[in-house]
Motif scaffolding. Structure first.
Motif, mmCIF file in Angstrom:
data_model
loop_
_atom_site.group_PDB
_atom_site.id
_atom_site.type_symbol
_atom_site.label_atom_id
_atom_site.label_comp_id
_atom_site.label_asym_id
_atom_site.label_seq_id
_atom_site.Cartn_x
_atom_site.Cartn_y
_atom_site.Cartn_z
ATOM 1 N N ALA A 142 0.718 -1.218 -0.074
ATOM 2 C CA ALA A 142 -0.163 -0.057 0.131
ATOM 3 C C ALA A 142 0.909 1.193 0.060
ATOM 4 O O ALA A 142 1.817 1.240 0.618
ATOM 5 C CB ALA A 142 -0.940 0.162 1.107
ATOM 6 N N THR A 143 0.518 2.336 -0.659
ATOM 7 C CA THR A 143 1.003 3.645 -0.456
ATOM 8 C C THR A 143 0.062 4.596 -0.231
ATOM 9 O O THR A 143 -1.108 4.752 -0.366
ATOM 10 C CB THR A 143 1.758 3.742 -2.021
ATOM 11 O OG1 THR A 143 2.356 4.999 -1.856
ATOM 12 C CG2 THR A 143 0.831 3.939 -3.147
ATOM 13 N N THR A 144 0.456 5.689 0.304
ATOM 14 C CA THR A 144 -0.382 6.639 0.767
ATOM 15 C C THR A 144 0.004 7.954 -0.218
ATOM 16 O O THR A 144 -0.598 8.888 -0.194
ATOM 17 C CB THR A 144 0.399 7.602 1.866
ATOM 18 O OG1 THR A 144 1.550 7.579 1.910
ATOM 19 C CG2 THR A 144 0.205 6.320 3.226
ATOM 20 N N ILE A 145 0.776 7.685 -1.315
ATOM 21 C CA ILE A 145 1.074 8.662 -2.376
ATOM 22 C C ILE A 145 0.007 8.647 -3.378
ATOM 23 O O ILE A 145 -0.573 7.577 -3.653
ATOM 24 C CB ILE A 145 2.292 8.286 -2.982
ATOM 25 C CG1 ILE A 145 3.607 8.516 -1.950
ATOM 26 C CG2 ILE A 145 2.697 9.608 -4.034
ATOM 27 C CD1 ILE A 145 4.982 7.860 -2.313
ATOM 28 N N THR A 146 -0.442 9.792 -3.820
ATOM 29 C CA THR A 146 -1.530 9.963 -4.753
ATOM 30 C C THR A 146 -1.141 10.643 -6.001
ATOM 31 O O THR A 146 -0.091 11.206 -5.774
ATOM 32 C CB THR A 146 -2.652 10.513 -4.298
ATOM 33 O OG1 THR A 146 -2.401 12.120 -4.031
ATOM 34 C CG2 THR A 146 -3.544 10.074 -3.115
#
Lengths: 627, 1146
Positions: free
Chosen positions: B379-383
């Motif tokens: 998962a990544t928090t980057i958009t």
């Protein structure tokens, strides 16, 4: 002429200066003591002991092998610029067969040399003194043999120095491996012989009678259980010569020896569980780190201002670090946290935890807690004493563990997860988004699992700074282990009522009521869990699961095995203004983001690999099974 | 001088001279206030006693010439009518004598050192009598293009003439139309040229003898170059000083054949790894006294007269420590009859990095993180929205999206300044060289610098006939200053550049009062300032005095005694401060101190090391010629000892202000004391017949404290022979026209090395303070057994052999050298493995002298001196190929043929790197799925398109250690093949120097930051090319989007043991090849004429650029300097420096 005269004077001076003295090249070393200076000087002999105590073999301890705290299932390693951690330990495809190899014969030789030196040269010491020193050297030797036998199986028992005559054929020095049982018997006999000679009464840092007994009870328990459970395997691991494997019939004898050695300590009344702090969680923590008036500790490797370690520097929780480098080298796993039972005796599995999938089903199981610490309410007090979990503090500073927020999304009818990679960041509501203590998924020096270590981390101000450093001691033997040794031996021998007395004493100190276990609820699995939670991070876990022969089952390398994978628990604040859940806390559980490969312990790991060089050097040495 | 200068009047002479002297001194004092010198010339200190009775002036002049070293020039016409002279002088100066004898003549005189010109008092007379005469001027140079000062230019048939000035210029006026000029200089052939109608007449003087009569320093003496039989390289001060380098080793790069170099770390005050024929660190001998590499490196470059490098058996005279060759340094000393020369050297320069990898910007970094999560399925928090903001790079209300370039932030051009002033000169009784110098080299990082001050005073006095006494006194202070950053203070800075995230800023809200609480405060460069973190200063203070006396018995025998005492005080003071870190809260514009942020670990520590080196020597030299036989012999006894004490105190200070320590704050004390002692007997004997047949025997009987009493002494002999074929009549007849000199030489000798053995290893006992325990609350110091005493181990013996030729062609225009060499190292300690001592005995067999290796190679040099009109030029090239080969090991045995292939070292080059060969990269997922070789140990499940395909060498379908093969040369070492190209051009007053150096056959393996994204396990940034030129999905948030090819594998963070990275492979390996312009210097020399007298004073101004350009194969690939060793590229690279400076010579 005058000139020649002048020059001659100069020349004479020069020659005097050069003064071709014979011993010009014969320098006296400034840091080497000669044999003659040692054996009749008690202080020097004690200095030699100091070295050997310092060099006792170890797998993981606070000042040596620190990274191995995170190679099992107690914790994952965190990337850190200055800790001794290796994050590759989160990605061990399978444990190499030589990971725990020990062939410590240089130490054995040094001790044998010391024993012979005392016999030969210590003419000015009283025979009692000589014998006392010898007993102490023998304790150190037997400690080394125990460390070898628990890793390697039977090893050659060498009790005198082997001198090579430079004839070109050293084969006469070659000794075969002794049987595993012979090594344990040697340990048992040596312990019996030296326990009344060794002196050092009351010392918690040098071996005395009870230290010898504590070692004996541990060694005999290992012998007994590895004998019993090895023989219960579908195919017991053995070698034809008995170097590995003990006949099943021997188990009871070893359990009896383990129990009687433990009993001798228990009945002496010299030791007791530490019970000075009414806050049971703090009390358990104090039992490990408090040195004054701590009757629980039988022998520890002590530290003081002249001998310090950096365990706290490496392991201090991120929010309370006092140095500009390092912290949080290991993150205790949720697996360990969940192994602490609820005080009502129920399984320690945490309640109302999401899957972290960021979907409505993943959130369906949530319990909305008012405070982060509420999820850990009513748990075994030893959890608090071992681990820093959300909502707790250490040294008076809050851990500030919060991974992010979940914001209600009306359109998708679920909560959207928001995390930040910046510690201490605020959400747009001006409140915490990500706590100063993390956790973060990939960062260094901050928890990866949502937990920090408390046990063995120094409570003193500045002890986590390199300059001041920590003086917390490392406990080699403590009374609680002796009680658990006794409980296990008694249980195995069918003396269940005795076993209950021992184990319930330990559990009572952890906040369980009196007699929290009874004859029906007590079984080996309970004792296994008891050892796991009581002795976490004390270098017992690996050896315990090995002697019970469960290591290859719990760490089978399967991605679907919850025991083989290490989990994290991330805490989130809920944002849903106007709704009852607003401002509450929820938790998600998932495999620790740093953790890459399930633990995989193979049958060949039960007995570590003997180095090829050792095999080459001595043809009589046989290989261990599976190698 | 300047007999023909009409303005010159002898009565004014003393005043002018004095004025000039004052000017010289003031100039000097202007630069160095405390430097005091008494610079007197021959004429001022020579006192004569003589008596004349009615003698002609001609007689008077000859008597003066006979009783002194003066030469008197005059025209016969001038004195043919002179009166007879009577007078008596006692201890009179020459000018008082001349004043007296010329008082009744219409004559004046001028004195230039030892030359006296007699001129008519009234210059008009001269002009009247020589109306037909004209002027001529020009320059005298030698065949190397160097100007020849002090050459005499005389009109043939007269005694009229002048002497060339300091840059070889002369000018004569009023010469007859048909004059022939004679140009002459000691050791050179006289040339006659007719003036004719020319007004400029430039002359090149060639050496009189074949080859230079130049002498070269060899062990324990000097020898004429033409009779040398050893392989000895030499470089003079002139060639050294055209390089601007803070340490001597760096000035030597590319200048001497057989010497290899690598400047792996260019930090101020750093030095170059210098090896002779890649044999290892050589022995440095400075003015006859063995010293350390650091002593050598920190001599002021202007104090060096010459450097000799003993490369073969000629080093055997230094015995036990000379296995890797010897570097001999001779410092300057004036010569008899040198007029006082005062020199001021100064330069100012600006330094910048040659190359440093550029860290990725914030967008590249964030994109990389997103791709990493995508590639690892996490998962990544980057958009995408966030990425777009980083791409825009603006400061927005919701956050600061500007990218931070920490390379640009940390590294700024930095100045360096150097000044040195010295005086050199000599007369019959006294020779001297004094100098004082200062170097101030700032680092390209704030608060970091290197400073060095040096003094040198060399004096030699003749006390009586045959008896000389002399001294070399040198002192230096080196200061290395850094900010008090934890760890190695330079490395820390380079870590910062690559480990800080470009998404974070050093200061909270860019407010310099608040250090930002970055992801790791320790690497926040805002703290890397002395004002924040404290300081660290390492200082070396060295004082060395040599004193010697030499007596010449007058029949070829000389005796010399020398004593040397050096004190080195090393201090390392460190004061690291506490500081706080803050976060900025934009909602209420507040700065919040972070609990647990900043640094709360103050440190005050000091380390003091005192090293005393004492050396004494007694030496006898004998030199004699018997007809065509000449012999020379040296014998000497010497001994030295070294006493090294170290004290270290560590404290935890209570504040950031007071650096003095209190006892209560101290928590560590370390005390160490080591000693060394060595003694030696030395002998050398040279014989040559007619300069044609040359032979030399040398040897040293050496004793070292390292070994037990019965293994302590060893004898190291050497022999060399030479044959100067060019002196043979048949050769002269055949080739004499073209080949002016041709010498064959060979040498063979032994040296020792004290390796593989510990001092006092022969003793059995216990090491003090080894491990400790706290027993019952008290610290108990541990002791540990030292182990089996080692009594059968001796030094390693090195056998060096060398054959070479020296030649010069075309009247010495082209000269060269070629050497083939081999150094066999025998008796390298190893254990007899076939005596299999069971491991259970607890000890291993002590090593014995068993194995052998060799260094072998070839080196050569060529130099050409040419003239093209007014352009004189010299071009020299040299090249060295030196490799290491393992010869034999003790009874090698192998389990199988693969084992032999992989593990055998028998007769093999040992400068190899073993690793894996990469045959390509996967182009798509299908290729991975269908690939039948298990590359990653996990059935290729961890592979992505772009990942590396390893060659399955043995075809067993799995990549493991059996698939290794040699993939490169050795790494981190000096290059196997190196070359230098030195050129200088002189045109009128201009000179241009260009030095190049190059190397190949050495390997660089990129690792860590240059290989693994996000600094490997260090959670940092990466070089921009690593994140940019990579395999990636078209959409970082859509794993189904197509792959786009790049050069590097797909970005994955924290996956350092992935198959791409976990093996040494040739994808990240380069065989370095470089050719760089090391040094470019352009200067102009201007003869100072403002004083009108004493020309010879010159001012040279120059500009110098080092590392102007480099042609190499790592610039494009890794953007690193080709000489660095650090595999992550995180090191102070070589600097490009632009200097301007001047040399003033008076």
């Amino acid at each position: 002429m005058r000139n020649i005269f002048k020059f001659s004077i100069f020349f004479v001076f020069l020659v005097c200066f050069l003064g071709c003295s014979k011993d010009f090249l014969e320098l006296q070393p400034k840091n080497i003591l000669l044999e003659s200076q040692v054996w009749n000087d008690e202080v020097m002999i004690t200095d030699l002991l100091a070295n050997y105590y310092d060099n006792l073999p170890v797998h993981s301890q606070i000042n040596n092998g620190e990274r191995y705290f995170a190679e099992l299932d107690e914790a994952v390693a965190v990337n850190s610029l200055e800790s001794n951690m290796d994050i590759n330990d989160n990605n061990i495809i399978s444990y190499p067969y030589n990971r725990w190899t020990l062939w410590n014969y240089d130490m054995i030789r040094n001790i044998n040399l010391a024993l012979e030196g005392l016999d030969q040269y210590s003419t000015k010491l009283t025979p009692d003194k000589v014998n006392q020193f010898k007993a102490e050297f023998r304790f150190l030797r037997v400690y080394n043999y125990f460390e070898m036998v628990k890793r390697m199986g039977g090893v050659p028992i060498i009790t005198n120095q082997l001198i090579y005559d430079y004839s070109g054929d050293p084969s006469y020095l070659a000794k075969p491996r002794n049987k595993e049982t012979e090594v344990y018997d040697f340990i048992s006999n040596e312990c019996d012989e030296i326990k009344d000679l060794i002196g050092n009464n009351g010392s918690q840092t040098r071996a005395n009678k009870y230290t010898v007994l504590a070692l004996k009870s541990r060694a005999m328990l290992y012998a007994a259980s590895s004998c019993k459970y090895n023989n219960q395997m579908p195919v017991p691991i053995t070698l034809p010569g008995g170097e590995v494997g003990i006949a099943a019939s021997m188990a009871n004898e070893y359990y009896t020896k383990a129990l009687s050695a433990a009993n001798e300590i228990i009945t002496s009344g010299n030791y007791a569980l530490y019970n000075s702090n009414p806050n049971l969680g703090e009390n358990f923590y104090d039992a490990i780190v408090k040195k004054g008036n701590n009757k629980e500790v039988i022998m520890a490797m002590d530290f003081n201002v002249g001998k310090k370690h950096n365990f706290s520097y490496h392991q201090i929780c991120r929010t309370m670090r006092e140095d500009n480098l390092s912290s949080s080298g290991i993150s205790p796993s949720l697996n360990l946290v969940e192994s602490y039972e609820y005080l009502d005796g129920t399984n320690g599995k945490l309640k109302g935890v999401g899957t972290g999938s960021n979907t409505a089903p993943g959130q369906s199981n949530w319990i909305y807690y008012d405070r982060p610490e509420d999820i850990f309410a009513n748990k075994d007090a030893r959890l608090y004493g071992t681990v820093i979990y959300p909502g707790t503090s250490f040294k008076g500073v809050a851990a500030q563990i919060q991974s992010g927020v979940y914001v209600w999304n009306e359109t998708s009818n679920k909560y959207d997860r928001v995390e930040s990679s910046v510690l201490g960041s605020l959400y747009s509501d001006g409140k915490t988004l990500t706590g100063l203590g993390g956790p973060l998924r990939t960062a260094s020096e901050v928890s990866n699992t949502g937990f920090y270590l408390r046990k063995y981390v120094d409570p003193q101000t500045m002890s986590s700074a390199r300059g001041v450093a920590s003086q917390v001691w490392w406990i080699r033997f403590r009374y609680a282990e002796v009680l658990l040794n006794a409980a296990e031996a008694a249980l195995e021998l069918g003396l269940t009522s005795d076993a209950l007395v021992f184990v319930n004493a330990v559990r009572e100190r952890a906040g369980f009521g009196a007699n929290s276990l009874n004859a029906t609820t007590l079984n080996l699995a309970k004792l296994q869990n008891e050892r796991r939670v009581e002795l976490a991070f004390e270098d017992h876990r690996l050896w315990d699961v090995m002697r019970w022969r469960i290591a290859h089952i719990i760490w089978n390398g399967s991605t679907s095995n919850p025991d083989a994978n290490l989990y994290s628990l991330y805490c989130y604040r809920v944002i849903r203004p106007g709704h009852p859940t607003d401002g509450k806390y929820v938790f998600d559980k998932f495999v620790a983001p740093n953790f890459k490969s399930p633990r995989f312990f193979q049958l060949g790991n039960y007995h570590s690999e003997i180095d090829q060089k050792v095999l080459d050097n001595n043809k009589l040495i046989v290989k261990n099974p599976f190698h | 001088m300047k007999k023909n200068d009409p303005k010159q009047r002898h009565r004014k002479r003393p005043v002018l001279r004095k004025m000039l002297k004052i000017m010289k001194l003031t100039t000097l004092l202007f630069f160095i206030a405390l430097f005091h010198v008494s610079a007197k010339s021959y004429s001022q200190e020579t006192r004569l006693s003589m008596k004349f009775e009615n003698e002609t002036l001609e007689n008077v002049f000859s008597k003066i010439e006979a009783n002194s070293e003066f030469s008197i020039f005059y025209k016969n016409d001038l004195i043919k009518n002179s009166k007879q002279v009577t007078g008596e002088f006692k201890d009179a100066l020459i000018n008082s004598i001349l004043d007296e004898v010329l008082k009744s003549e219409n004559l004046a005189y001028s004195i230039k050192d030892k030359l006296i010109m007699i001129v008519p008092m009234n210059i008009d007379e001269l002009n009247i009598t020589n109306q037909q005469q004209k002027s001529v001027s020009g320059k005298v140079i030698d065949q190397t293009g160097a100007s020849v000062p002090g050459a005499s230019v005389v009109i043939k048939g007269t005694t009229t003439g002048v002497i060339t000035d300091n840059i070889g210029n002369y000018s004569l006026t009023n010469i007859p139309e048909n004059a022939i000029l004679q140009f002459s200089f000691v050791g050179m052939k006289m040339q006659e040229l007719s003036v004719g109608s020319k007004t400029t007449l430039n002359v090149t003087l060639v050496d009189d003898a074949i080859g230079l009569e130049e002498v070269v320093a060899i062990g324990y003496g000097t020898q004429a170059k033409k009779t040398l039989t050893g392989a000895i390289g030499n470089v003079s001060s002139k060639a050294l000083t055209t390089s601007i380098a803070s340490t001597i080793s760096s000035a030597l790069i590319g200048k001497i054949g057989g010497v290899t170099t690598r400047l792996a770390d260019g930090r101020p005050g750093g030095s170059t790894s210098l090896q002779i024929r890649n044999m290892g660190t050589p022995l440095y001998v400075i003015d006859g006294i063995p010293g350390t590499e650091s002593d050598f490196n920190n001599i002021d470059i202007n104090d060096i007269d010459n450097i000799s490098v003993l490369k073969d058996a000629s080093a055997a005279i230094y015995g036990l420590r000379a296995a890797n060759g010897v570097v001999l340094v001779t410092t300057k000393l004036g010569k008899v009859n040198d007029k006082t020369k005062i020199t001021v050297n100064a330069y100012y320069g600006l330094q910048g990095f040659t190359r440093y990898p550029q860290p990725a910007n914030a967008y590249q970094y964030m994109l990389g993180l997103a791709e990493s999560a995508q590639n690892q399925g996490t998962a990544t928090t980057i958009t995408q929205a966030e990425l777009d903001k980083w791409k825009d790079g603006k400061k927005l209300p919701e956050g600061d999206y500007r990218s931070m370039d920490y390379l640009d932030y940390m590294i700024k051009p930095a100045p360096q300044t150097y000044i040195n002033a010295g005086a050199t000169g000599g007369n019959e009784k006294f020779k001297y060289h004094f100098s004082i110098g200062n170097l101030d080299q700032k680092a390209t990082i704030e608060s970091y610098y290197f400073k060095r001050s040096t003094i040198q005073a060399n004096l030699e006095a003749r006390l009586a006939k045959g008896l000389k006494i002399g001294t070399q006194i040198s002192g230096r202070v080196e200061e290395r200053h850094q900010a008090g950053v934890p760890g190695d203070d330079y490395n820390a800075v380079f870590n910062v550049i690559m480990r800080m995230w470009p998404t974070e800023r050093p200061y909270a809200n860019d407010n310099p009062n608040y250090i930002n609480n970055t992801h790791s405060i320790n690497i926040n460069p805002a703290t890397y300032k002395e004002s924040v973190t404290g300081w660290n200063t390492v200082t070396n203070r060295v004082m060395k005095s040599n004193i010697y006396a030499e007596y010449d018995f007058g029949f070829g025998l000389k005796a010399k005694g020398t004593y040397s005492y050096q004190y080195l005080g090393w201090t390392d003071d460190d004061f690291e401060w506490t500081y706080d870190a803050y976060t900025y809260n934009s909602s209420d514009d507040s700065y919040n101190k972070v609990v647990g942020g900043g640094n709360k670990n103050p440190i005050r520590r000091t380390g003091r090391r005192n090293i005393l080196d004492k050396f004494s020597q007694f030496q006898l030299n004998y030199n004699k010629n018997f007809g065509k036989h000449s012999i020379s012999a040296v014998t000497a006894y010497e001994r030295s000892n070294n006493d090294n004490t170290y004290l270290y105190v560590h404290a935890i200070p209570q504040n950031n202000y007071i650096p003095t320590m209190l006892f209560a704050e101290q928590d560590v004390l370390t005390d160490q004391w080591t000693q060394q002692a060595r003694a030696s007997y030395i002998g050398r004997f040279n014989y040559n017949f007619d300069g044609k047949y040359l032979v030399e025997f040398l040897g040293r009987y050496d004793g070292s404290y390292m070994y037990s009493a019965d293994k302590r002494w060893g004898f190291f002999p050497g022999v060399s022979i030479g044959w100067r074929i060019s002196d043979e009549p048949f050769f002269k007849a055949l080739l004499g026209e073209t080949i002016s000199d041709f010498k064959l030489r060979g040498s063979y000798g032994q040296t020792g090395s004290e390796i593989g053995v510990n001092a006092f290893g022969y003793l059995s006992g216990f090491n003090w303070a080894s491990g400790n325990s706290v027993f019952n609350g008290n610290l108990t110091t541990g002791i540990s057994p030292t182990g089996l005493p080692v009594t059968n181990l001796s030094w390693v013996t090195n056998i060096s052999s060398n054959i070479g030729i020296d030649f010069s062609l075309f009247n010495n225009k082209l000269s060269g050298q070629l050497d083939l060499f081999k150094r066999k190292v025998t008796g390298i300690p190893a254990a007899k493995y076939d005596v299999l001592l069971p491991s259970e005995v607890g000890y291993t067999l002590p090593n014995e002298n068993l194995n052998s290796t060799a260094n072998l190679g070839v080196e050569g040099l060529l130099s050409y001196n040419g003239i093209l009109g007014s352009l004189r030029y010299t071009i020299g090239i040299n090249a060295t190929l030196a490799r290491t080969k393992s010869l034999e090991t003790y009874k090698p045995r192998f389990g199988n043929s693969y084992d032999e292939y992989r593990s055998s070292t028998e007769s093999r080059w040992s400068d190899l790197t073993w690793g894996y060969h990469i045959v390509g990269q996967f182009q798509n997922q299908e290729e991975i799925d269908n690939y039948n070789v298990n590359i990653d140990g996990s059935a290729n499940r961890t592979l992505l398109p772009g990942d590396l395909i390893y060659e399955d060498v043995n075809g067993d379908k799995i990549i493991n250690s059996l698939d290794q093969k040699p993939i490169g040369y050795s790494t981190g070492t000096n290059p196997n093949l190196s070359f230098g190209l030195n050129s200088s051009f002189e045109f009128k007053g201009f000179n241009l120097v260009m030095d190049f150096s190059g190397a190949t056959m050495q390997t660089f393996i990129a690792n860590n930051e240059l290989k693994m994204p996000f600094s490997g396990t260090n959670d940092g940034n990466s070089p921009d090319w690593l994140l940019e030129d990579r395999w990636h999905h078209a959409d970082p948030f859509d794993a189904a989007s197509p792959w786009i090819a790049g050069k590097y594998p797909a970005t994955r963070k924290n996956l350092t043991n992935h198959s791409n990275f976990n093996k040494t492979n040739d994808f990240y390996l380069t065989n370095i090849q470089y050719f760089r312009m090391k040094n470019f210097e352009l200067g102009y020399t201007y003869a100072l004429r403002f004083v009108k007298i004493e020309n010879g004073s010159t001012l040279r101004i120059f500009t110098n650029i080092s590392n102007l350009l480099s042609i190499d194969n790592v610039g494009k690939k890794f953007h690193i300097d080709p000489e660095i060793v650090n595999t992550g590229g995180l090191v102070y690279p070589q600097t490009r420096v632009i200097n301007i400076g001047f040399v003033l010579t008076l």
